[in-house]
Design a protein around this motif. Sequence first.
Motif, PDB file in Angstrom:
ATOM      1  N   THR A 259       0.852  -1.193   0.000  1.00 38.07           N
ATOM      2  CA  THR A 259       0.000   0.000   0.000  1.00 38.07           C
ATOM      3  C   THR A 259       0.882   1.234   0.000  1.00 38.07           C
ATOM      4  OG1 THR A 259      -0.124   0.259   2.417  1.00 38.07           O
ATOM      5  CG2 THR A 259      -1.702  -1.254   1.393  1.00 38.07           C
ATOM      6  N   TRP A 260       0.307   2.348  -0.481  1.00 37.55           N
ATOM      7  CA  TRP A 260       1.056   3.596  -0.485  1.00 37.55           C
ATOM      8  C   TRP A 260       1.290   4.093   0.935  1.00 37.55           C
ATOM      9  CZ3 TRP A 260       3.848   5.250  -4.279  1.00 37.55           C
ATOM     10  CH2 TRP A 260       3.521   4.891  -5.588  1.00 37.55           C
ATOM     11  N   GLY A 261       0.353   3.783   1.832  1.00 39.65           N
ATOM     12  CA  GLY A 261       0.542   4.168   3.220  1.00 39.65           C
ATOM     13  C   GLY A 261       1.753   3.486   3.833  1.00 39.65           C
ATOM     14  N   ASP A 262       1.921   2.190   3.560  1.00 38.89           N
ATOM     15  CA  ASP A 262       3.077   1.465   4.081  1.00 38.89           C
ATOM     16  C   ASP A 262       4.371   1.965   3.439  1.00 38.89           C
ATOM     17  OD1 ASP A 262       1.621  -0.006   5.826  1.00 38.89           O
ATOM     18  OD2 ASP A 262       1.593  -1.856   4.633  1.00 38.89           O
ATOM     19  N   ARG A 263       4.305   2.328   2.168  1.00 41.12           N
ATOM     20  CA  ARG A 263       5.503   2.867   1.516  1.00 41.12           C
ATOM     21  C   ARG A 263       5.949   4.159   2.208  1.00 41.12           C
ATOM     22  NH1 ARG A 263       2.307   1.335  -3.205  1.00 41.12           N
ATOM     23  NH2 ARG A 263       3.156  -0.618  -4.044  1.00 41.12           N
ATOM     24  N   LEU A 264       4.985   5.004   2.530  1.00 40.86           N
ATOM     25  CA  LEU A 264       5.313   6.247   3.230  1.00 40.86           C
ATOM     26  C   LEU A 264       5.838   5.957   4.632  1.00 40.86           C
ATOM     27  CD1 LEU A 264       5.312   9.336   3.374  1.00 40.86           C
ATOM     28  CD2 LEU A 264       2.927   9.210   4.149  1.00 40.86           C
ATOM     29  N   ARG A 265       5.205   5.014   5.313  1.00 36.65           N
ATOM     30  CA  ARG A 265       5.634   4.704   6.683  1.00 36.65           C
ATOM     31  C   ARG A 265       7.037   4.121   6.716  1.00 36.65           C
ATOM     32  NH1 ARG A 265      -0.067   4.347   7.430  1.00 36.65           N
ATOM     33  NH2 ARG A 265      -0.229   2.384   6.281  1.00 36.65           N
ATOM     34  N   HIS A 266       7.443   3.409   5.686  1.00 33.77           N
ATOM     35  CA  HIS A 266       8.820   2.913   5.616  1.00 33.77           C
ATOM     36  C   HIS A 266       9.825   4.064   5.581  1.00 33.77           C
ATOM     37  CE1 HIS A 266       8.582  -1.391   5.538  1.00 33.77           C
ATOM     38  NE2 HIS A 266       7.711  -1.415   4.547  1.00 33.77           N
ATOM     39  N   LEU A 267       9.384   5.225   5.145  1.00 34.99           N
ATOM     40  CA  LEU A 267      10.269   6.386   5.077  1.00 34.99           C
ATOM     41  C   LEU A 267      10.271   7.193   6.370  1.00 34.99           C
ATOM     42  CD1 LEU A 267       9.412   7.705   1.497  1.00 34.99           C
ATOM     43  CD2 LEU A 267      11.415   6.387   2.171  1.00 34.99           C
ATOM     44  N   VAL A 268       9.100   7.347   6.993  1.00 31.32           N
ATOM     45  CA  VAL A 268       8.984   8.310   8.094  1.00 31.32           C
ATOM     46  C   VAL A 268       8.878   7.667   9.469  1.00 31.32           C
ATOM     47  CG1 VAL A 268       7.947  10.017   6.571  1.00 31.32           C
ATOM     48  CG2 VAL A 268       6.456   8.488   7.882  1.00 31.32           C
ATOM     49  N   LYS A 269       8.604   6.378   9.537  1.00 32.87           N
ATOM     50  CA  LYS A 269       8.582   5.701  10.834  1.00 32.87           C
ATOM     51  C   LYS A 269      10.016   5.405  11.272  1.00 32.87           C
ATOM     52  CE  LYS A 269       4.135   4.978  11.881  1.00 32.87           C
ATOM     53  NZ  LYS A 269       3.521   5.254  13.197  1.00 32.87           N
ATOM     54  N   GLY A 270      10.139   4.793  12.450  1.00 35.21           N
ATOM     55  CA  GLY A 270      11.455   4.463  12.966  1.00 35.21           C
ATOM     56  C   GLY A 270      12.145   3.390  12.155  1.00 35.21           C
ATOM     57  N   PRO A 271      13.458   3.226  12.350  1.00 32.17           N
ATOM     58  CA  PRO A 271      14.224   2.257  11.552  1.00 32.17           C
ATOM     59  C   PRO A 271      13.715   0.824  11.653  1.00 32.17           C
ATOM     60  CG  PRO A 271      15.708   3.756  12.691  1.00 32.17           C
ATOM     61  CD  PRO A 271      14.332   4.046  13.206  1.00 32.17           C
ATOM     62  N   GLY A 272      13.113   0.430  12.772  1.00 31.49           N
ATOM     63  CA  GLY A 272      12.678  -0.960  12.918  1.00 31.49           C
ATOM     64  C   GLY A 272      11.242  -1.214  12.519  1.00 31.49           C
ATOM     65  N   TRP A 273      10.562  -0.192  11.991  1.00 31.89           N
ATOM     66  CA  TRP A 273       9.135  -0.370  11.709  1.00 31.89           C
ATOM     67  C   TRP A 273       8.899  -1.338  10.561  1.00 31.89           C
ATOM     68  CZ3 TRP A 273       5.905   0.274   7.521  1.00 31.89           C
ATOM     69  CH2 TRP A 273       4.538   0.193   7.796  1.00 31.89           C
ATOM     70  N   GLN A 274       7.885  -2.216  10.751  1.00 33.52           N
ATOM     71  CA  GLN A 274       7.407  -3.097   9.697  1.00 33.52           C
ATOM     72  C   GLN A 274       5.890  -3.150   9.790  1.00 33.52           C
ATOM     73  OE1 GLN A 274       8.934  -4.651   7.166  1.00 33.52           O
ATOM     74  NE2 GLN A 274      10.939  -3.801   7.760  1.00 33.52           N
ATOM     75  N   PRO A 275       5.206  -3.286   8.665  1.00 29.21           N
ATOM     76  CA  PRO A 275       3.737  -3.352   8.717  1.00 29.21           C
ATOM     77  C   PRO A 275       3.273  -4.599   9.448  1.00 29.21           C
ATOM     78  CG  PRO A 275       4.536  -3.873   6.514  1.00 29.21           C
ATOM     79  CD  PRO A 275       5.724  -3.384   7.289  1.00 29.21           C
ATOM     80  N   ALA A 276       2.127  -4.492  10.106  1.00 30.20           N
ATOM     81  CA  ALA A 276       1.552  -5.649  10.801  1.00 30.20           C
ATOM     82  C   ALA A 276       1.129  -6.690   9.773  1.00 30.20           C
ATOM     83  CB  ALA A 276       0.361  -5.208  11.638  1.00 30.20           C
ATOM     84  N   PRO A 277       1.223  -7.970  10.125  1.00 31.97           N
ATOM     85  CA  PRO A 277       0.781  -9.009   9.182  1.00 31.97           C
ATOM     86  C   PRO A 277      -0.687  -8.841   8.834  1.00 31.97           C
ATOM     87  CG  PRO A 277       1.993  -9.950  11.028  1.00 31.97           C
ATOM     88  CD  PRO A 277       1.738  -8.520  11.375  1.00 31.97           C
ATOM     89  N   ARG A 278      -1.015  -9.061   7.575  1.00 35.10           N
ATOM     90  CA  ARG A 278      -2.409  -8.963   7.135  1.00 35.10           C
ATOM     91  C   ARG A 278      -3.216 -10.102   7.727  1.00 35.10           C
ATOM     92  NH1 ARG A 278      -2.556  -8.533   0.759  1.00 35.10           N
ATOM     93  NH2 ARG A 278      -4.768  -8.811   1.281  1.00 35.10           N
ATOM     94  N   THR A 279      -4.385  -9.773   8.257  1.00 33.61           N
ATOM     95  CA  THR A 279      -5.212 -10.802   8.906  1.00 33.61           C
ATOM     96  C   THR A 279      -5.794 -11.787   7.907  1.00 33.61           C
ATOM     97  OG1 THR A 279      -7.124  -9.322   8.775  1.00 33.61           O
ATOM     98  CG2 THR A 279      -5.815  -9.264  10.801  1.00 33.61           C
ATOM     99  N   ASP A 280      -5.827 -11.384   6.608  1.00 34.97           N
ATOM    100  CA  ASP A 280      -6.387 -12.290   5.608  1.00 34.97           C
ATOM    101  C   ASP A 280      -5.324 -13.097   4.883  1.00 34.97           C
ATOM    102  OD1 ASP A 280      -5.265 -10.144   4.359  1.00 34.97           O
ATOM    103  OD2 ASP A 280      -6.820  -9.935   2.813  1.00 34.97           O
ATOM    104  N   SER A 281      -4.032 -12.966   5.350  1.00 30.07           N
ATOM    105  CA  SER A 281      -2.974 -13.719   4.682  1.00 30.07           C
ATOM    106  C   SER A 281      -2.919 -15.123   5.263  1.00 30.07           C
ATOM    107  CB  SER A 281      -1.621 -13.030   4.888  1.00 30.07           C
ATOM    108  OG  SER A 281      -1.262 -13.056   6.257  1.00 30.07           O
ATOM    109  N   PRO A 282      -2.460 -16.132   4.484  1.00 31.93           N
ATOM    110  CA  PRO A 282      -2.364 -17.498   4.991  1.00 31.93           C
ATOM    111  C   PRO A 282      -1.510 -17.599   6.229  1.00 31.93           C
ATOM    112  CG  PRO A 282      -2.062 -17.435   2.610  1.00 31.93           C
ATOM    113  CD  PRO A 282      -2.072 -16.020   3.079  1.00 31.93           C
TER     114      PRO A 282
END
Length: 291
Positions: A259-282
């Motif tokens: 998502t574009w939101g996650d792309r932006l967060r990879h830039l402006v969040k802290g160095p260790g930030w990662q998106p939460a796992p998707r609840t609909d993923s296997p």
Amino acid sequence: MPDLPDVVLWSIPAFVLLTVLEIVSYRFHPDDDEQGYAAKDTAASLSMGLGSLLFDAGWKIPIVAIYSFLYELTPLRTPVLWWTVPLMLLAYDFFYYWSHRGHHVIRVLWACHVVHHSSRHYNLSTALRQPWTSATSWIFYLPMIAAGVHPAAVAFCGSVNLVYQFWIHTERIGRLPRPVEYLFNTPSHHRVHHASQGGYLDRNFGGILIVFDRWFGSFAAEAEQPVYGLTKNISTYNPLKVATHEYAAIARDVARATTWGDRLRHLVKGPGWQPAPRTDSPAASPESAPA
């Protein structure tokens, strides 16, 4: 234009002499609790320092243009006098604190500053391990320009701040008298800043003074032996890779983001930030979990 000396240039002979003396001190007075020097690591630090001089000359062109433009717009003028220079240095140190803190908690800024933390050794050569992409700090000092401080005076304050921090990159100096430790950034305080343990992470951002860390809740005293480097260390001494490895990691994370939101967060969040796992993923479904 104020006639102010190039403090960094005049300090280079002292940098070299003090580094050589520290290397000699480890030869005659080794300490098993101190990291000392390693040839490849020291060579990488010196290469980064020399490279930063070259690249900084290029980065200064647009920064000076922006500063000069704003300086001409502001009606304020702060004269360079014997009593205003200390106030300028104090103001610079205040804004340096926030710049430094920002470069630890915003990943795209950390990509520049991580270079300085990438050594697992802590000695005077580490102070010279400077980034090649240092075009991310100028915005923090715009209030000084807006207050009528000449761009050359801001540059002078930055040079003084940088030169001061050279001597605190050492394990050879223990704790200093309590009043000094309370007010100023010292080798003990800065060892904490370069440590990778959880309790030491993102602490002691001060340049010359440590009081801003005390005031804004980012101070930690040295207790356990620091472990220097990154939480995920790099295994290269190649200067180009040292200078760019975090930018490459950001590019990989942005490319993988969905998502574009996650792309932006990879830039402006802290160095260790990662998106939460998707609840609909296997991987996130109970049926896919191992027994």
